[in-house]
Design an enzyme around this catalytic site. Structure first.
Site, mmCIF file in Angstrom:
data_model
loop_
_atom_site.group_PDB
_atom_site.id
_atom_site.type_symbol
_atom_site.label_atom_id
_atom_site.label_comp_id
_atom_site.label_asym_id
_atom_site.label_seq_id
_atom_site.Cartn_x
_atom_site.Cartn_y
_atom_site.Cartn_z
ATOM 1 N N ARG A 118 18.990 -44.986 -52.065
ATOM 2 C CA ARG A 118 19.827 -46.009 -52.673
ATOM 3 C C ARG A 118 20.872 -46.499 -51.683
ATOM 4 O O ARG A 118 21.186 -45.823 -50.716
ATOM 5 C CB ARG A 118 20.516 -45.450 -53.919
ATOM 6 C CG ARG A 118 19.527 -45.161 -55.054
ATOM 7 C CD ARG A 118 20.241 -44.569 -56.266
ATOM 8 N NE ARG A 118 21.257 -45.455 -56.781
ATOM 9 C CZ ARG A 118 22.560 -45.203 -56.765
ATOM 10 N NH1 ARG A 118 23.006 -44.060 -56.298
ATOM 11 N NH2 ARG A 118 23.408 -46.067 -57.253
ATOM 12 N N LYS A 145 22.300 -31.693 -54.468
ATOM 13 C CA LYS A 145 21.282 -32.693 -54.769
ATOM 14 C C LYS A 145 19.882 -32.124 -54.564
ATOM 15 O O LYS A 145 19.566 -31.591 -53.502
ATOM 16 C CB LYS A 145 21.491 -33.924 -53.884
ATOM 17 C CG LYS A 145 20.534 -35.066 -54.180
ATOM 18 C CD LYS A 145 21.068 -36.378 -53.648
ATOM 19 C CE LYS A 145 20.031 -37.476 -53.782
ATOM 20 N NZ LYS A 145 20.575 -38.805 -53.521
ATOM 21 N N ARG A 175 35.102 -35.561 -55.752
ATOM 22 C CA ARG A 175 35.790 -34.778 -54.738
ATOM 23 C C ARG A 175 37.224 -34.556 -55.179
ATOM 24 O O ARG A 175 37.700 -35.207 -56.112
ATOM 25 C CB ARG A 175 35.719 -35.415 -53.365
ATOM 26 C CG ARG A 175 36.115 -36.857 -53.320
ATOM 27 C CD ARG A 175 35.672 -37.474 -51.984
ATOM 28 N NE ARG A 175 35.434 -38.892 -52.102
ATOM 29 C CZ ARG A 175 36.376 -39.816 -51.995
ATOM 30 N NH1 ARG A 175 37.623 -39.467 -51.758
ATOM 31 N NH2 ARG A 175 36.091 -41.085 -52.120
HETATM 32 C C1 BTN Z 1 18.438 -41.708 -53.313
HETATM 33 O O1 BTN Z 1 18.803 -40.610 -53.714
HETATM 34 O O2 BTN Z 1 19.160 -42.398 -52.592
HETATM 35 C C2 BTN Z 1 17.079 -42.209 -53.720
HETATM 36 C C3 BTN Z 1 15.991 -41.540 -52.940
HETATM 37 C C4 BTN Z 1 14.598 -42.023 -53.315
HETATM 38 C C5 BTN Z 1 13.549 -41.456 -52.409
HETATM 39 C C6 BTN Z 1 12.162 -41.799 -52.861
HETATM 40 S S1 BTN Z 1 10.929 -40.903 -51.963
HETATM 41 C C7 BTN Z 1 9.688 -41.897 -52.651
HETATM 42 C C8 BTN Z 1 10.213 -43.310 -52.662
HETATM 43 N N1 BTN Z 1 9.979 -43.942 -51.382
HETATM 44 C C9 BTN Z 1 11.105 -44.204 -50.732
HETATM 45 O O3 BTN Z 1 11.184 -44.733 -49.610
HETATM 46 N N2 BTN Z 1 12.152 -43.822 -51.473
HETATM 47 C C10 BTN Z 1 11.748 -43.249 -52.729
#
Ligand code: BTN
Length: 265
Positions: free
Chosen positions: A66, A128, A256
């Site tokens: 994100r 996480k 935090r």
């Molecule tokens: C986040 O926490 O910022 C979101 C992460 C999302 C990762 C997944 S892995 C499968 C899909 N392909 C990507 O490039 N991103 C999502």
């Protein structure tokens, strides 16, 4: 020692059998490597391919998170992480809360102790464990939604991370990436379909039960400081501040310690 990939068994057929009856045209595809499962489904959608499908990558070379961040996961291809994207056309009355529903569904499918850090990070004991990236592409009057999910399966300790990420095998040592996929995908499809009909409201209570931020001091990327008090019926985070209650729908939120002198309600 053999390559761990030889022993991987992605039970694509079982997932297809569970999902396809309720989602005609559904397909399951497992790739040994791709830049990003989200990028690949979005490229296909822009090229007019909007059939529903699950795309799994054993290895992503350019995973995305994100807010324009990278998503670093196991790059060995040995599925120390699970990375997949689900693409389908959805026609909800409102898109508000979709990402919370996706996170909630994944958490519910994996473990009762998993919590959600608004909007949809999967947390275990404040670390996480996984993340979700949702993107959409217009397709005539319809919208194709891509729900990308990344879950740490085996514990790793990347250098530079003060707090190591959580991994599913800390909670469920017996579960590997293919098993996690099989547990997560059918309920996720069902939740997205349910969301399209009923919206976020029917998930609000269940989200609250897994809300990792409730009652905690938070800071948003747009400068708001306050105490998180759950979400409203659209999925916006409620933050109680000195100036009143703020409904946060798109900022980044961190937890935090408050800087000295900051007063929080
Ligand atoms: C986040 O926490 O910022 C979101 C992460 C999302 C990762 C997944 S892995 C499968 C899909 N392909 C990507 O490039 N991103 C999502």
């Amino acid at each position: 020692m053999g390559d761990a990939r030889e022993s991987l068994h992605w039970n694509a057929e079982a997932i297809w059998e569970a999902v396809a009856p309720g989602l005609p045209g559904f397909s399951v595809e497992i790739l040994p490597e791709v830049d990003s499962t989200n990028s690949e489904l979005m490229r296909r959608a822009r090229g007019g391919r909007c059939e529903p499908g699950l795309l799994v990558a054993e290895r992503q070379t350019a995973g995305r998170g994100r807010m324009g961040r990278d998503w670093q996961s196991d790059t060995s291809g040995r599925t120390g992480s699970l990375t997949f994207s689900l693409g389908m056309v959805l026609e909800p009355q409102s898109w508000s809360g979709l990402s919370l529903v996706a996170g909630l569904s994944v958490a519910q499918a994996l473990h009762p102790e998993l919590r959600l850090k608004w909007p949809n990070d999967l947390w275990w004991r404040d670390r996480k464990l996984g993340g979700i990236l949702i993107e959409t592409a217009s397709f005539g009057p319809l919208r194709y939604v891509v729900v990308g999910v990344g879950i740490n399966i085996a514990p790793v300790h990347p250098p530079g991370l003060a707090t190591p990420a959580a991994a599913l095998q800390e909670l469920r040592p017996d579960v590997d990436a293919p098993q996690a996929l099989g547990a997560v995908v059918p309920p996720l499809v069902a939740a997205l379909q349910e969301f399209a009909v009923h919206g976020f409201g029917v998930y609000q209570a269940a989200f609250s039960q897994r809300d990792a931020l409730s009652g905690r001091e938070v800071f948003t990327s747009d400068g708001t400081a306050g105490v998180a008090r759950g979400v409203d019926a659209t999925g916006a985070l409620l933050v109680h501040t000195a100036a009143g209650v703020i409904h946060v729908s798109s900022a980044e939120v961190s937890v935090r310690p408050a800087p000295a002198g900051t007063s929080l309600l």
